[in-house]
Design a protein around this motif. Structure first.
Motif, PDB file in Angstrom:
ATOM      1  N   ILE A 245      80.030  71.105  51.476  1.00 15.91           N
ATOM      2  CA  ILE A 245      80.898  71.350  50.323  1.00 15.91           C
ATOM      3  C   ILE A 245      81.031  70.111  49.451  1.00 15.91           C
ATOM      4  O   ILE A 245      81.027  70.193  48.224  1.00 15.91           O
ATOM      5  N   LYS A 246      81.131  68.988  50.075  1.00 15.15           N
ATOM      6  CA  LYS A 246      81.229  67.758  49.280  1.00 15.15           C
ATOM      7  C   LYS A 246      80.010  67.594  48.394  1.00 15.15           C
ATOM      8  O   LYS A 246      80.102  67.140  47.255  1.00 15.15           O
ATOM      9  N   ALA A 247      78.856  67.964  48.940  1.00 14.93           N
ATOM     10  CA  ALA A 247      77.619  67.849  48.163  1.00 14.93           C
ATOM     11  C   ALA A 247      77.502  68.966  47.138  1.00 14.93           C
ATOM     12  O   ALA A 247      77.027  68.757  46.026  1.00 14.93           O
ATOM     13  N   ALA A 248      77.983  70.154  47.511  1.00 18.98           N
ATOM     14  CA  ALA A 248      77.802  71.318  46.641  1.00 18.98           C
ATOM     15  C   ALA A 248      78.804  71.367  45.502  1.00 18.98           C
ATOM     16  O   ALA A 248      78.524  71.966  44.464  1.00 18.98           O
ATOM     17  N   VAL A 249      79.945  70.772  45.702  1.00 16.50           N
ATOM     18  CA  VAL A 249      80.986  70.839  44.665  1.00 16.50           C
ATOM     19  C   VAL A 249      81.424  69.431  44.267  1.00 16.50           C
ATOM     20  O   VAL A 249      82.548  69.016  44.527  1.00 16.50           O
ATOM     21  N   PRO A 250      80.538  68.689  43.617  1.00  9.30           N
ATOM     22  CA  PRO A 250      80.940  67.363  43.154  1.00  9.30           C
ATOM     23  C   PRO A 250      81.970  67.489  42.032  1.00  9.30           C
ATOM     24  O   PRO A 250      82.016  68.502  41.342  1.00  9.30           O
ATOM     25  N   ASP A 251      82.777  66.471  41.894  1.00  7.17           N
ATOM     26  CA  ASP A 251      83.818  66.497  40.870  1.00  7.17           C
ATOM     27  C   ASP A 251      83.216  66.092  39.527  1.00  7.17           C
ATOM     28  O   ASP A 251      83.297  64.942  39.101  1.00  7.17           O
ATOM     29  N   GLN A 252      82.593  67.071  38.866  1.00  9.76           N
ATOM     30  CA  GLN A 252      81.875  66.775  37.617  1.00  9.76           C
ATOM     31  C   GLN A 252      82.430  67.566  36.440  1.00  9.76           C
ATOM     32  O   GLN A 252      81.709  67.869  35.500  1.00  9.76           O
ATOM     33  N   GLY A 253      83.680  67.947  36.531  1.00 11.72           N
ATOM     34  CA  GLY A 253      84.322  68.579  35.392  1.00 11.72           C
ATOM     35  C   GLY A 253      84.421  70.085  35.483  1.00 11.72           C
ATOM     36  O   GLY A 253      83.963  70.714  36.442  1.00 11.72           O
ATOM     37  N   ALA A 254      85.042  70.653  34.450  1.00 15.54           N
ATOM     38  CA  ALA A 254      85.381  72.081  34.454  1.00 15.54           C
ATOM     39  C   ALA A 254      84.151  72.972  34.517  1.00 15.54           C
ATOM     40  O   ALA A 254      84.154  74.005  35.190  1.00 15.54           O
ATOM     41  N   GLU A 255      83.095  72.593  33.794  1.00 15.29           N
ATOM     42  CA  GLU A 255      81.901  73.453  33.783  1.00 15.29           C
ATOM     43  C   GLU A 255      81.263  73.533  35.157  1.00 15.29           C
ATOM     44  O   GLU A 255      80.796  74.600  35.577  1.00 15.29           O
TER      45      GLU A 255
ATOM     46  N   ASP B 182      82.810  73.187  38.009  1.00 19.78           N
ATOM     47  CA  ASP B 182      83.674  74.024  38.844  1.00 19.78           C
ATOM     48  C   ASP B 182      83.476  75.495  38.521  1.00 19.78           C
ATOM     49  O   ASP B 182      83.423  76.345  39.432  1.00 19.78           O
ATOM     50  N   THR B 183      83.360  75.801  37.238  1.00 19.60           N
ATOM     51  CA  THR B 183      83.162  77.201  36.841  1.00 19.60           C
ATOM     52  C   THR B 183      81.857  77.754  37.416  1.00 19.60           C
ATOM     53  O   THR B 183      81.813  78.893  37.903  1.00 19.60           O
ATOM     54  N   ALA B 184      80.811  76.953  37.383  1.00 20.90           N
ATOM     55  CA  ALA B 184      79.528  77.394  37.936  1.00 20.90           C
ATOM     56  C   ALA B 184      79.649  77.664  39.436  1.00 20.90           C
ATOM     57  O   ALA B 184      79.121  78.658  39.951  1.00 20.90           O
ATOM     58  N   ALA B 185      80.364  76.798  40.123  1.00 19.48           N
ATOM     59  CA  ALA B 185      80.547  76.984  41.569  1.00 19.48           C
ATOM     60  C   ALA B 185      81.353  78.255  41.845  1.00 19.48           C
ATOM     61  O   ALA B 185      81.033  79.022  42.766  1.00 19.48           O
ATOM     62  N   LEU B 186      82.371  78.486  41.045  1.00 18.26           N
ATOM     63  CA  LEU B 186      83.206  79.679  41.250  1.00 18.26           C
ATOM     64  C   LEU B 186      82.442  80.955  40.905  1.00 18.26           C
ATOM     65  O   LEU B 186      82.589  81.977  41.584  1.00 18.26           O
ATOM     66  N   ASP B 187      81.619  80.894  39.859  1.00 17.68           N
ATOM     67  CA  ASP B 187      80.786  82.061  39.527  1.00 17.68           C
ATOM     68  C   ASP B 187      79.847  82.404  40.679  1.00 17.68           C
ATOM     69  O   ASP B 187      79.615  83.585  40.989  1.00 17.68           O
ATOM     70  N   ALA B 188      79.291  81.369  41.283  1.00 19.40           N
ATOM     71  CA  ALA B 188      78.383  81.590  42.417  1.00 19.40           C
ATOM     72  C   ALA B 188      79.129  82.230  43.586  1.00 19.40           C
ATOM     73  O   ALA B 188      78.598  83.124  44.265  1.00 19.40           O
ATOM     74  N   VAL B 189      80.355  81.770  43.817  1.00 18.73           N
ATOM     75  CA  VAL B 189      81.162  82.357  44.897  1.00 18.73           C
ATOM     76  C   VAL B 189      81.468  83.819  44.595  1.00 18.73           C
ATOM     77  O   VAL B 189      81.349  84.688  45.478  1.00 18.73           O
ATOM     78  N   ILE B 190      81.840  84.116  43.358  1.00 21.52           N
ATOM     79  CA  ILE B 190      82.186  85.493  42.982  1.00 21.52           C
ATOM     80  C   ILE B 190      80.993  86.427  43.231  1.00 21.52           C
ATOM     81  O   ILE B 190      81.141  87.504  43.825  1.00 21.52           O
ATOM     82  N   ALA B 191      79.817  85.995  42.797  1.00 25.13           N
ATOM     83  CA  ALA B 191      78.625  86.836  42.965  1.00 25.13           C
ATOM     84  C   ALA B 191      78.261  87.002  44.438  1.00 25.13           C
ATOM     85  O   ALA B 191      77.967  88.113  44.903  1.00 25.13           O
ATOM     86  N   ASP B 192      78.286  85.902  45.173  1.00 26.91           N
ATOM     87  CA  ASP B 192      77.892  85.974  46.581  1.00 26.91           C
ATOM     88  C   ASP B 192      78.934  86.713  47.420  1.00 26.91           C
ATOM     89  O   ASP B 192      78.576  87.412  48.385  1.00 26.91           O
ATOM     90  N   ALA B 193      80.197  86.554  47.057  1.00 22.82           N
ATOM     91  CA  ALA B 193      81.247  87.273  47.791  1.00 22.82           C
ATOM     92  C   ALA B 193      81.069  88.783  47.633  1.00 22.82           C
ATOM     93  O   ALA B 193      81.245  89.536  48.597  1.00 22.82           O
ATOM     94  N   GLN B 194      80.713  89.212  46.438  1.00 19.06           N
ATOM     95  CA  GLN B 194      80.494  90.649  46.215  1.00 19.06           C
ATOM     96  C   GLN B 194      79.303  91.143  47.026  1.00 19.06           C
ATOM     97  O   GLN B 194      79.342  92.206  47.664  1.00 19.06           O
ATOM     98  N   ARG B 195      78.217  90.351  46.987  1.00 22.96           N
ATOM     99  CA  ARG B 195      77.008  90.732  47.727  1.00 22.96           C
ATOM    100  C   ARG B 195      77.300  90.825  49.230  1.00 22.96           C
ATOM    101  O   ARG B 195      76.921  91.796  49.897  1.00 22.96           O
TER     102      ARG B 195
END
Lengths: 135, 84
Positions: B32-42, B44-57
């Motif tokens: 997680i530390k590697a996958a979600v670096p603190d690089q700003g709102a965009e 974070d949004t990309a990481a959350l979009d990926a979670v939303i899609a994978d959670a549905q799948r």
């Protein structure tokens, strides 16, 4: 109970041990953490179902009835997971807050604890627990 | 923010367990530390979009598993294995 640490991981990530800069990033890390744990549980458990290619011999494999019960919990958990991610996305707009996401993450932690209790002891379970901090 | 003594004690125990877990190099932390670096709102949004899609799948897969309607590829069953 060794598995209770799973819920603790979700809770602690909510506090963001790694020093997150913003609330939104803190919530993002927490949501991704919960998703990673759930995914690891699902991937491992599916391989352990009795009769499947990678499953160990009984009694270490997961009986079909237990597998269905675990899968039903995973349905709920992934619904919470997706909902938490959507809430986290909405944080900058002010339409959601950390307080909205927190209960979902704790419920996911509780479901993970419940699911792990249904999986018989095996090297695969040990590996899963080790990878997600469950022991 | 005010915390009661019981809450503080609980939090201290929680932190200790997390620090223990991290010191053992728990994979999920590293990932997680590697996958979600603190690089700003965009980021974070990309990481959350990926979670939303994978959670549905993954939710859909879990539902098929719960109902006994998973595909052969999802089941990974092979002949002669131990049944339940």
């Amino acid at each position: 109970m060794q598995n209770r640490i799973l819920a603790s991981i979700v809770l602690a990530l909510a506090l963001c041990v790694s020093g997150c800069a913003t609330t939104r990033h803190r919530v993002t890390v927490s949501v991704v953490s919960a998703h990673a744990v759930l995914s690891a549980v699902q991937d491992t458990e599916m391989d352990l179902v009795c009769g499947r290619a990678k499953a160990p011999a009984a009694p270490a494999c997961v009986p079909l009835a237990e597998h269905k019960a675990i899968s039903a919990k995973l349905v709920t958990a992934f619904e919470y997971d997706g909902k938490a991610a959507k809430l986290a996305k909405a944080i900058p707009s002010g339409s959601a807050s950390w307080a909205d996401v927190f209960p979902l993450l704790t419920q996911i932690g509780t479901l993970v604890d419940d699911m792990l209790k249904k999986i018989p002891k095996s090297p695969q379970l040990d590996q899963l627990l080790n990878s997600i901090g469950g022991r | 923010m005010m915390f009661s003594l019981a809450t503080l004690t609980q939090l201290l125990g929680l932190w200790q367990r997390i620090l223990d877990a991290e010191s053992r190099g728990v994979q999920v932390w590293q990932t997680i530390k590697a996958a979600v670096p603190d690089q700003g709102a965009e980021s974070d949004t990309a990481a959350l979009d990926a979670v939303i899609a994978d959670a549905q799948r993954r939710r859909d897969i879990a539902e098929r598993e719960a109902n006994g309607t998973a595909s052969a590829a999802e089941l990974g069953v092979h002949a002669g294995s131990n049944g339940d």
